[in-house]
Design a protein around this motif. Structure first.
Motif, PDB file in Angstrom:
ATOM      1  N   ILE A   7       0.856  -1.180   0.000  1.00  0.00           N
ATOM      2  CA  ILE A   7       0.000   0.000   0.000  1.00  0.00           C
ATOM      3  C   ILE A   7       0.896   1.235   0.000  1.00  0.00           C
ATOM      4  O   ILE A   7       1.761   1.380   0.871  1.00  0.00           O
ATOM      5  N   THR A   8       0.686   2.089  -0.983  1.00  0.00           N
ATOM      6  CA  THR A   8       1.459   3.329  -1.087  1.00  0.00           C
ATOM      7  C   THR A   8       0.535   4.474  -1.494  1.00  0.00           C
ATOM      8  O   THR A   8      -0.557   4.255  -2.003  1.00  0.00           O
ATOM      9  N   GLN A   9       1.026   5.672  -1.281  1.00  0.00           N
ATOM     10  CA  GLN A   9       0.293   6.844  -1.753  1.00  0.00           C
ATOM     11  C   GLN A   9       0.325   6.863  -3.274  1.00  0.00           C
ATOM     12  O   GLN A   9       1.315   6.486  -3.897  1.00  0.00           O
ATOM     13  N   ASP A  10      -0.762   7.296  -3.863  1.00  0.00           N
ATOM     14  CA  ASP A  10      -0.867   7.379  -5.318  1.00  0.00           C
ATOM     15  C   ASP A  10       0.309   8.161  -5.887  1.00  0.00           C
ATOM     16  O   ASP A  10       0.656   9.230  -5.399  1.00  0.00           O
ATOM     17  N   GLY A  11       0.947   7.583  -6.906  1.00  0.00           N
ATOM     18  CA  GLY A  11       2.043   8.250  -7.582  1.00  0.00           C
ATOM     19  C   GLY A  11       3.428   7.928  -7.045  1.00  0.00           C
ATOM     20  O   GLY A  11       4.425   8.288  -7.662  1.00  0.00           O
ATOM     21  N   VAL A  12       3.517   7.259  -5.902  1.00  0.00           N
ATOM     22  CA  VAL A  12       4.833   6.913  -5.347  1.00  0.00           C
ATOM     23  C   VAL A  12       5.538   5.900  -6.239  1.00  0.00           C
ATOM     24  O   VAL A  12       6.736   6.004  -6.486  1.00  0.00           O
ATOM     25  N   LEU A  13       4.795   4.916  -6.736  1.00  0.00           N
ATOM     26  CA  LEU A  13       5.367   3.880  -7.597  1.00  0.00           C
ATOM     27  C   LEU A  13       4.733   3.959  -8.991  1.00  0.00           C
ATOM     28  O   LEU A  13       3.513   3.868  -9.115  1.00  0.00           O
ATOM     29  N   SER A  14       5.550   4.120 -10.000  1.00  0.00           N
ATOM     30  CA  SER A  14       5.049   4.082 -11.376  1.00  0.00           C
ATOM     31  C   SER A  14       4.696   2.641 -11.737  1.00  0.00           C
ATOM     32  O   SER A  14       5.044   1.705 -11.020  1.00  0.00           O
ATOM     33  N   SER A  15       4.034   2.459 -12.856  1.00  0.00           N
ATOM     34  CA  SER A  15       3.721   1.101 -13.320  1.00  0.00           C
ATOM     35  C   SER A  15       4.992   0.292 -13.509  1.00  0.00           C
ATOM     36  O   SER A  15       5.052  -0.888 -13.150  1.00  0.00           O
ATOM     37  N   TYR A  47      -3.559   4.898  -2.220  1.00  0.00           N
ATOM     38  CA  TYR A  47      -4.507   5.807  -1.592  1.00  0.00           C
ATOM     39  C   TYR A  47      -4.170   7.237  -2.015  1.00  0.00           C
ATOM     40  O   TYR A  47      -3.037   7.545  -2.383  1.00  0.00           O
ATOM     41  N   ALA A  48      -5.170   8.088  -1.986  1.00  0.00           N
ATOM     42  CA  ALA A  48      -4.998   9.484  -2.408  1.00  0.00           C
ATOM     43  C   ALA A  48      -4.150  10.260  -1.396  1.00  0.00           C
ATOM     44  O   ALA A  48      -4.192   9.975  -0.196  1.00  0.00           O
ATOM     45  N   PRO A  49      -3.367  11.244  -1.871  1.00  0.00           N
ATOM     46  CA  PRO A  49      -2.627  12.099  -0.946  1.00  0.00           C
ATOM     47  C   PRO A  49      -3.570  12.685   0.108  1.00  0.00           C
ATOM     48  O   PRO A  49      -4.715  13.018  -0.178  1.00  0.00           O
ATOM     49  N   ALA A  55       2.429   9.311  12.810  1.00  0.00           N
ATOM     50  CA  ALA A  55       2.471  10.137  14.022  1.00  0.00           C
ATOM     51  C   ALA A  55       1.408  11.235  13.994  1.00  0.00           C
ATOM     52  O   ALA A  55       1.617  12.329  14.495  1.00  0.00           O
ATOM     53  N   GLY A  56       0.275  10.933  13.372  1.00  0.00           N
ATOM     54  CA  GLY A  56      -0.827  11.879  13.329  1.00  0.00           C
ATOM     55  C   GLY A  56      -0.688  12.976  12.294  1.00  0.00           C
ATOM     56  O   GLY A  56      -1.537  13.855  12.200  1.00  0.00           O
ATOM     57  N   GLU A  57       0.374  12.928  11.508  1.00  0.00           N
ATOM     58  CA  GLU A  57       0.619  13.935  10.477  1.00  0.00           C
ATOM     59  C   GLU A  57       0.500  13.298   9.100  1.00  0.00           C
ATOM     60  O   GLU A  57       0.912  12.156   8.895  1.00  0.00           O
ATOM     61  N   ALA A  58      -0.032  14.050   8.141  1.00  0.00           N
ATOM     62  CA  ALA A  58      -0.145  13.542   6.775  1.00  0.00           C
ATOM     63  C   ALA A  58       1.240  13.133   6.279  1.00  0.00           C
ATOM     64  O   ALA A  58       2.214  13.866   6.454  1.00  0.00           O
ATOM     65  N   ALA A  59       1.316  11.944   5.687  1.00  0.00           N
ATOM     66  CA  ALA A  59       2.596  11.427   5.194  1.00  0.00           C
ATOM     67  C   ALA A  59       2.324  10.367   4.137  1.00  0.00           C
ATOM     68  O   ALA A  59       1.257   9.752   4.107  1.00  0.00           O
TER      69      ALA A  59
END
Length: 124
Positions: A7-15, A47-49, A55-59
């Motif tokens: 599971i990664t944020q959208d755009g972290v890994l290309s196809s 998942y979307a940015p 730690a409770g912060e967007a990352a």
């Protein structure tokens, strides 16, 4: 049986990066555990940015979960986790505090693949 869910944020890994990482995970797992490559499955979820937190912060938190049959030693699992960490961190570029990796186990009698109940793990 090995099922990797990444599971990664959208755009972290290309196809291309996903295909490379899937091949690396498959090779690693097959070599490390001795199972055929066609037993290794890799699924990516994104998942979307703004929907990942550390730690409770967007990352751009990155998570890898591995589902395997029970029967492997603690040393085997520790060694596998260390190798997975290296591959996953290199692929995602995520800092240590934004990566989570875990192994989940299921008894072979409670898993099927290719229409067959999974066999017990044989030796290390």
């Amino acid at each position: 049986m090995p099922l990797y869910t990444l599971i990664t944020q959208d755009g972290v890994l290309s196809s291309e990066a996903k295909a490379t990482l899937a091949a690396e995970l498959t090779h690693l797992h097959s070599e490390y555990s001795g199972v055929p490559k066609n037993w290794v499955h890799v699924v990516f979820q994104e998942y979307a940015p703004g929907n990942g937190f550390t730690a409770g912060e967007a990352a751009a938190t990155a998570a890898l979960t591995l589902l395997i049959r029970t029967g492997r030693t603690a040393d085997y699992k520790r060694g596998l986790l260390q190798r997975l960490w290296t591959l996953f961190q290199r692929a995602t570029g995520a800092p240590d505090d934004q990566i989570v990796i875990g192994i989940q186990e299921v008894p072979p009698s409670q898993a099927m693949e290719m229409g067959q109940i999974m066999p017990d793990v044989v030796g290390e």
